[in-house]
Design an enzyme around this catalytic site. Structure first.
Site, PDB file in Angstrom:
ATOM      1  CG  HIS A  58      -2.951   4.212   0.999  1.00 43.90           C
ATOM      2  ND1 HIS A  58      -4.001   3.356   0.774  1.00 43.90           N
ATOM      3  CD2 HIS A  58      -2.449   3.867   2.209  1.00 43.90           C
ATOM      4  CE1 HIS A  58      -4.142   2.535   1.799  1.00 43.90           C
ATOM      5  NE2 HIS A  58      -3.196   2.815   2.680  1.00 43.90           N
ATOM      6  CD  GLN A 109     -22.322   7.571   3.367  1.00 44.81           C
ATOM      7  OE1 GLN A 109     -22.803   6.735   2.598  1.00 44.81           O
ATOM      8  NE2 GLN A 109     -23.037   8.439   4.009  1.00 44.81           N
ATOM      9  CE1 TYR A 161       0.279   3.697   5.420  1.00 42.42           C
ATOM     10  CE2 TYR A 161      -0.509   1.524   4.763  1.00 42.42           C
ATOM     11  CZ  TYR A 161      -0.769   2.814   5.197  1.00 42.42           C
ATOM     12  OH  TYR A 161      -2.059   3.231   5.389  1.00 42.42           O
ATOM     13  NE  ARG A 170      -2.971  -5.952   2.767  1.00 38.99           N
ATOM     14  CZ  ARG A 170      -3.938  -5.147   3.140  1.00 38.99           C
ATOM     15  NH1 ARG A 170      -4.061  -4.821   4.411  1.00 38.99           N
ATOM     16  NH2 ARG A 170      -4.794  -4.676   2.280  1.00 38.99           N
ATOM     17  CD  GLU A 184      -2.612  -1.901   0.811  1.00 36.02           C
ATOM     18  OE1 GLU A 184      -1.622  -2.656   0.982  1.00 36.02           O
ATOM     19  OE2 GLU A 184      -3.749  -2.328   0.591  1.00 36.02           O
TER      20      GLU A 184
HETATM   21 FE1  SF4 Z   1     -17.724   0.532   5.023  1.00 42.48          FE
HETATM   22 FE2  SF4 Z   1     -20.025  -0.473   5.904  1.00 42.48          FE
HETATM   23 FE3  SF4 Z   1     -19.948   0.910   3.620  1.00 42.48          FE
HETATM   24 FE4  SF4 Z   1     -18.888  -1.545   3.817  1.00 42.48          FE
HETATM   25  S1  SF4 Z   1     -21.049  -0.988   4.011  1.00 42.48           S
HETATM   26  S2  SF4 Z   1     -17.944   0.206   2.861  1.00 42.48           S
HETATM   27  S3  SF4 Z   1     -18.062  -1.494   5.865  1.00 42.48           S
HETATM   28  S4  SF4 Z   1     -19.515   1.694   5.657  1.00 42.48           S
END
Ligand code: SF4
Ligand code: NAP
Length: 663
Positions: A253, A340, A167, A215, A165
């Site tokens: 990222h 979100q 890092y 990873r 990613e």
């Molecule tokens: Fe994140 Fe929940 Fe949306 Fe999945 S459903 S991307 S876990 S907020």
């Protein structure tokens, strides 16, 4: 006999015998940063209860320089061992296994004291890193060994070394970020030296029964990354250095390609994992955009990976594994990849949660309390807010009836699921259909609730989740035949072509533009088409839409500032590819057969339009509130019915879940 024979077959990982092939991948939830780690213990313990056999914590840096930001978690002092013991006890008590993720952010750190192989600023970070001296390198190697030893003492079953990613470890590997001319840079062998030495030091600090997962970046998606042959050599070298299992990291990222958003098809990157798997004899884990047991089973069955890492799906449903094992996949609350409440929360300094499961990471706060005096509750409105309220109230023991005027549940989700990339919203509705039935909610679909009837039926409480009505701005000509609302377009009732002007540059304006331009585009479902559109970049986007789209809003400045931090750039990039014109800072004058007449700083002009689509926000729809109150029934407003401004699915569902505590 399980439905997923490959997924539920045993796997040996170093000294561990795992009962299934599902890994809960690391997520920075913000709980890592809360002293005491009680909430992290509750979060992970709950996932272990739900059948998750192996999980990885969010990233803990091994020293102060490696932190993600000021105040972010590090595990670099023996006093912290007792806190971590809480985490490992919670997971072990529930029958799970847990690895500590050791992360050094390198130049990605969001604080002033950052270091990197070379003094090259990342495009996504605010500071130029200090080039590490030989002493810095040795000190950092020792920090990994020390953290591993403390992790072992705290009871972790092993550690994941974060080497992807973009890092620090990736920064050493890639010519893009490693311009050193000493033994730590230059040739592939020199660039691999630091990550391999990290592995050797960790192995030396912890016994053979301490699992080391590494990873590694199986796909970098940036220029100046190690070439594919080098990646294979690196994987082999990791195995030789003592790594027990390789996990896949996809993209840095700073990469300009979406890797976990809705624009990415299911299991889009498993072929990159499969290439690494062929090069080594230790297990290899696939990751990214795998959110159902069906897809996970398919990948394991095809021999593309030995194990599947899912992270956000475990935010959405703590019981993912148990439900899959019991053949109850239809009961899984599916992650809709919206980012979100998880990534966007973390990026804005809030504790992570989940849009479809607001209890995630709030296990100690949003506890389900059985009702002392069960009540008769009517929930009016079958959109996300009403569905969440009905489910939670029923699980608390109330007797719940759900009224929905439409013949099906879903509300605004039924429109949203038609937007490119959002078909997965249908999974949320499948989940609620299943869970409401299971919780004993009486469903009255196609039945508009009326106050007198609710009163006559003797409901004690009414939860009003009647949602919103689209705003129709007061522009002369708005009633013309060429003006339609976003619901007309997304439902398929209207099919605009030619010059289309969209009034409103919010989330729905973007959704409508994407719908017009990309509905049915294969890049959302077919990995090869996704690569052509986003990675190879050579292709002009195919589109069935014949015409041009212009978006317009009154506020000045660029459009889409309210879109999610981790996804807004994807929508903006897609519209830019389609050359969507965006005009901001305007006043609306009138609409006529020519189009939309506006006044902007360039003076009056007409935006030629065959069709005008109104995406100008919403107003609350709560007509029942007054008559119900007059009838003496307790009314509780939630979601859009309570407040339309700033409404999104996260708020709607959270309010639905929370309202039951007031009954
Ligand atoms: Fe994140 Fe929940 Fe949306 Fe999945 S459903 S991307 S876990 S907020
Ligand atoms: P929104 O994001 O609030 O945008 C409303 C748009 O309408 C704005 O561009 C606003 O611009 C315009 N507007 C407001 N009042 C107006 C008026 N009286 N006349 C003309 N234009 C007016 O609302 P939305 O687009 O309807 O979305 C609803 C909610 O869902 C939002 O919370 C949104 O964040 C969320 N959502 C998010 C996404 C996503 O993130 N991808 C997708 C869909 C929905 P001006 O006031 O500047 O003209």
């Amino acid at each position: 006999m399980t439905t997923y024979p490959n997924l539920f077959s045993a796997l040996d990982v170093g000294p561990l015998q795992l009962a299934n092939r599902m890994l809960m991948g690391s997520m920075h939830t913000g709980l890592e940063d809360i002293p005491g780690l009680e909430r992290l213990a509750a979060f992970l313990g709950r996932r272990a209860e739900g059948g998750c056999a192996l999980m990885v914590t969010g990233g803990f840096s091994t020293n102060a320089e490696g932190r993600l930001k000021d105040g972010a978690a590090s595990f670099d002092a023996p006093e912290q061992i007792a806190d971590h013991r809480r985490v490992t006890d919670a997971v072990h008590d529930a029958g799970g296994r847990v690895l500590l993720q050791m992360l050094h952010a390198g130049r990605y750190g969001y604080h002033a004291d950052i270091v990197a192989p070379s003094a090259l600023q990342a495009p996504i970070a605010p500071h130029v890193p200090r080039e590490m001296t030989a002493q810095d390198i040795e000190r950092t190697l020792q920090s990994f060994a020390r953290t591993a030893a403390m992790a072992r003492e705290a009871g972790y079953d092993g550690a994941e070394i974060m080497g992807s990613e973009g890092y620090l470890l990736t920064q050493f590997l890639a010519p893009r970020t490693n311009h050193r001319t000493d033994e730590w840079g230059g040739t592939p062998e020199n660039r691999m030296r630091f990550p391999l030495e990290v592995v050797r030091r960790v192995r030396a600090a912890a016994d053979a029964d301490f699992v080391i997962m590494f990873r590694m970046s199986v796909l970098d998606l940036v220029d100046g990354a190690p070439d594919p042959a080098e990646a294979l050599d690196f994987a082999r070298a990791l195995e030789a250095a003592g790594v027990d299992i390789i996990n896949s990291g996809i993209g840095w990222h700073e990469a300009p390609v979406p890797t976990i958003a809705q624009a990415v098809p299911d299991a889009a990157f498993v072929t990159d994992t499969a290439r690494i798997r062929e090069a080594v004899s230790i297990p290899v884990v696939a990751s990214n955009r795998i959110n159902s047991p069906e897809v996970a089973e398919r990948v394991v069955a095809a021999g593309q990976a030995d194990m599947i890492s899912m992270a956000r799906p475990f935010l959405a449903d703590a019981d993912f594994v148990a439900k899959a094992e019991a053949g109850r996949a239809a009961a899984i609350n599916t992650c809709i990849a919206c980012n979100q409440s998880c990534l966007d929360h973390y990026f804005t300094g809030k504790v992570t949660s989940c849009v479809v499961n607001p209890v995630a990471c709030f296990e100690t706060e949003l506890t389900l309390t059985p009702a002392a005096n069960p009540r008769r509750v009517a929930v009016v409105g079958g959109g996300p807010a009403g569905l969440a309220a009905a489910e939670r109230a029923a699980r608390c023991g109330h007797k719940v009836t759900l009224f929905e005027a439409a013949p099906e549940i879903g509300g605004q989700f039924n429109l949203a699921k038609r937007v490119p990339g959002k078909a997965v919203f249908a999974e949320t509705l499948r989940y609620f259909t299943n869970s409401l039935t299971g919780a004993g909610v009486e469903m009255r679909l196609g039945q508009a609730a009326r106050a007198p009837a609710l009163a006559a039926e003797g409901f004690d409480d009414v939860i009003l989740a009647t949602g919103v009505v689209a705003r129709r701005p007061d522009i002369p000509g708005i009633e013309n035949a060429n003006v339609v609302g976003y619901a007309d377009v997304l439902s398929g009732a209207a099919e605009p072509q030619g010059n289309v002007v969209i009034i409103g540059g919010g989330g729905i304006g973007f959704d409508v533009a994407l719908y017009l331009l990309e509905a049915g585009a294969p890049s959302y479902t077919d990995p090869a088409a996704f690569r052509a559109a986003w990675i190879d970049g050579a292709q002009e986007p195919a589109q069935t839409f014949k015409g041009a789209v212009t978006m317009v809003q009154r506020s000045p400045g660029p459009m889409g500032r309210g879109l999610g931090k981790s996804t807004g750039w994807i929508h903006r990039a897609a519209l830019k590819r389609h050359r969507v014109r965006q005009v901001t800072g305007v006043t609306y004058e009138r609409i006529d057969a020519e189009g939309l007449h506006i006044l902007s700083e360039d003076g009056p002009q007409c935006l030629a339009a065959d069709w005008i689509v109104v995406c100008a926000g919403q107003e609350p729809l709560a007509d029942l509130a007054e008559p119900l109150a007059e009838a003496g029934i307790g009314v509780h407003l939630i979601g859009g019915a309570k407040q339309a401004t700033g409404l999104d699915a996260a708020r709607a569902i959270r309010e639905g879940v929370s309202i039951t505590s007031t009954l």
